[in-house]
Write an enzyme that holds these catalytic residues in place. Structure first.
Site, mmCIF file in Angstrom:
data_model
loop_
_atom_site.group_PDB
_atom_site.id
_atom_site.type_symbol
_atom_site.label_atom_id
_atom_site.label_comp_id
_atom_site.label_asym_id
_atom_site.label_seq_id
_atom_site.Cartn_x
_atom_site.Cartn_y
_atom_site.Cartn_z
ATOM 1 N N HIS A 61 0.854 -1.196 0.000
ATOM 2 C CA HIS A 61 0.000 0.000 0.000
ATOM 3 C C HIS A 61 0.884 1.237 0.000
ATOM 4 C CE1 HIS A 61 0.935 -0.604 4.246
ATOM 5 N NE2 HIS A 61 0.404 0.551 4.573
ATOM 6 N N HIS A 63 1.361 3.778 2.063
ATOM 7 C CA HIS A 63 1.937 4.462 3.227
ATOM 8 C C HIS A 63 3.460 4.491 3.105
ATOM 9 C CE1 HIS A 63 -1.838 3.974 5.959
ATOM 10 N NE2 HIS A 63 -1.840 5.107 5.285
ATOM 11 N N ASP A 65 6.037 4.238 4.975
ATOM 12 C CA ASP A 65 6.968 3.253 5.550
ATOM 13 C C ASP A 65 7.091 2.011 4.662
ATOM 14 O OD1 ASP A 65 4.292 2.820 6.401
ATOM 15 O OD2 ASP A 65 4.914 1.588 8.098
ATOM 16 N N HIS A 66 6.202 1.862 3.678
ATOM 17 C CA HIS A 66 6.252 0.685 2.795
ATOM 18 C C HIS A 66 6.746 1.013 1.387
ATOM 19 C CE1 HIS A 66 3.969 -1.943 5.587
ATOM 20 N NE2 HIS A 66 3.727 -0.745 6.088
ATOM 21 N N HIS A 133 -6.893 -2.390 5.933
ATOM 22 C CA HIS A 133 -6.076 -1.306 6.466
ATOM 23 C C HIS A 133 -6.858 0.003 6.302
ATOM 24 C CE1 HIS A 133 -2.478 0.345 8.018
ATOM 25 N NE2 HIS A 133 -1.961 0.799 6.894
ATOM 26 N N ASP A 201 0.221 -4.163 6.065
ATOM 27 C CA ASP A 201 -0.500 -3.667 7.241
ATOM 28 C C ASP A 201 -1.954 -4.132 7.181
ATOM 29 O OD1 ASP A 201 1.839 -2.397 7.695
ATOM 30 O OD2 ASP A 201 1.061 -0.346 7.543
ATOM 31 N N HIS A 257 6.257 -5.852 11.489
ATOM 32 C CA HIS A 257 5.743 -4.485 11.579
ATOM 33 C C HIS A 257 5.601 -4.072 13.042
ATOM 34 C CE1 HIS A 257 3.177 -0.947 10.552
ATOM 35 N NE2 HIS A 257 3.786 -1.030 9.379
HETATM 36 ZN ZN LIG Z 1 0.011 1.412 6.535
HETATM 37 ZN ZN LIG Z 2 3.172 0.342 7.889
#
Ligand SMILES: [Zn+2]
Ligand SMILES: [Zn+2]
Length: 291
Positions: A61, A63, A65-66, A133, A201, A257
């Site tokens: 996805h 976000h 951090d990914h 998510h 996530d 995570h």
């Molecule tokens: Zn996320």
């Molecule tokens: Zn994340």
């Protein structure tokens, strides 16, 4: 055989111990990266895991951090003179995100980037499934194909040596030998392919349970230990991941995570193992070989 490298097992923000989400899955010459948190290219480089040997990148996805590591990784692929096509399986906004950034930074990759929804070759299949998510998100299943082998031992015991008979059995055909019919199913051994699932996530989610049934390894969101608001943020507690693993009858659960708020993570394993004993909590840079 599939190798799984846990490159980044943190989530949200990096900590001293855990980098941002990234998982390298390798099988005989095929390298697949799942998620690409910031800094992933350094980890790949540092441990000589080969940036340009990556063929496929899956992004769960949008976000940061990914996905924030992906621009830098692709830029480095270009500088390292990549020629091969890079295949990306990602959310629908990913293409715009990448190409707008390329445009603004005046970077024009000299190799082809192809966006695909799934991947399949003679050995392996990669597919996605819906996760739960706060934004559109998907998990991945990497499945090795089943392999059919001839039962050499049985053939030997029965004194069958004629390669023409063996070939027919291998092709799935029945053969008559001295008035006896040999059926292929009696002489073939099916070696089940390994299956690895990664959720990205997600809060505990029926679609995940349905999709990961019986996999050899489930890498599941376990952002929090016991956080009542976990679901509001679209994440899972350790015990939620364990319940999913139990319901889906997976063989091994890996918690990932992990939020940077936790220094000591031993309780994560304790909580999860109360529900599903076959649980691990991999450190960054650990790896598993699944056979
Ligand atoms: Zn996320
Ligand atoms: Zn994340």
């Amino acid at each position: 055989m599939i190798e799984v490298f846990f490159l980044g097992t943190g989530g949200g923000a990096p900590s001293k111990k855990r980098r941002l989400p990234a998982f390298l899955i390798r099988k005989q010459g095929l390298s697949v990266l799942l998620d690409c948190g910031e800094g992933t290219q350094y980890t790949l480089m540092q441990y000589r895991l080969g940036i340009n040997s990556l063929k496929i990148i899956g992004i769960s996805h949008m976000h940061g951090d990914h996905v924030f590591g992906l621009l830098g990784l692709i830029a480095s692929m270009g500088l390292l003179d990549r020629k091969e096509t890079l295949y990306i399986i990602g959310p629908k906004n990913l293409k715009d995100f990448l190409f707008t950034s390329f445009e603004y930074s005046k970077f024009y990759p000299q190799f082809k980037i192809e966006f695909i929804n799934s991947y399949e070759d003679d050995e392996i299949k990669i597919s996605t499934f819906k996760t739960c998510h706060t934004v559109e998100s998907q998990g991945f299943i990497i499945s090795e194909k089943d392999r059919v082998k001839i039962d050499d031992k049985k053939l030997k015991e029965e004194g069958i040596k004629d390669w023409r008979i063996v070939r027919k059995l291998k092709e799935g055909k029945s053969v008559e030998v001295d008035g006896r019919i040999l059926h292929p199913e009696d002489y073939l051994i099916v070696k089940k392919g390994i299956k690895v699932a990664y959720t990205g996530d997600t809060s505990p989610c029926q679609s995940v349970i349905d999709s990961v049934k019986g996999v050899d390894l489930l890498i599941h969101d376990s952002t929090f230990l016991k956080e009542p608001s976990a679901y509001t943020y679209g994440h899972s507690n350790a015990s939620d991941a364990a319940k999913v693993a139990l319901e889906a009858s997976v063989k091994l659960l890996a918690l990932t995570h992990i939020s940077s708020r936790y220094e000591d993570v031993s309780m994560f394993l304790k909580e999860a193992r109360k529900i599903y004993n076959n649980t691990i909590l991999p450190e960054d840079l650990s790896y598993i070989v699944l056979k």
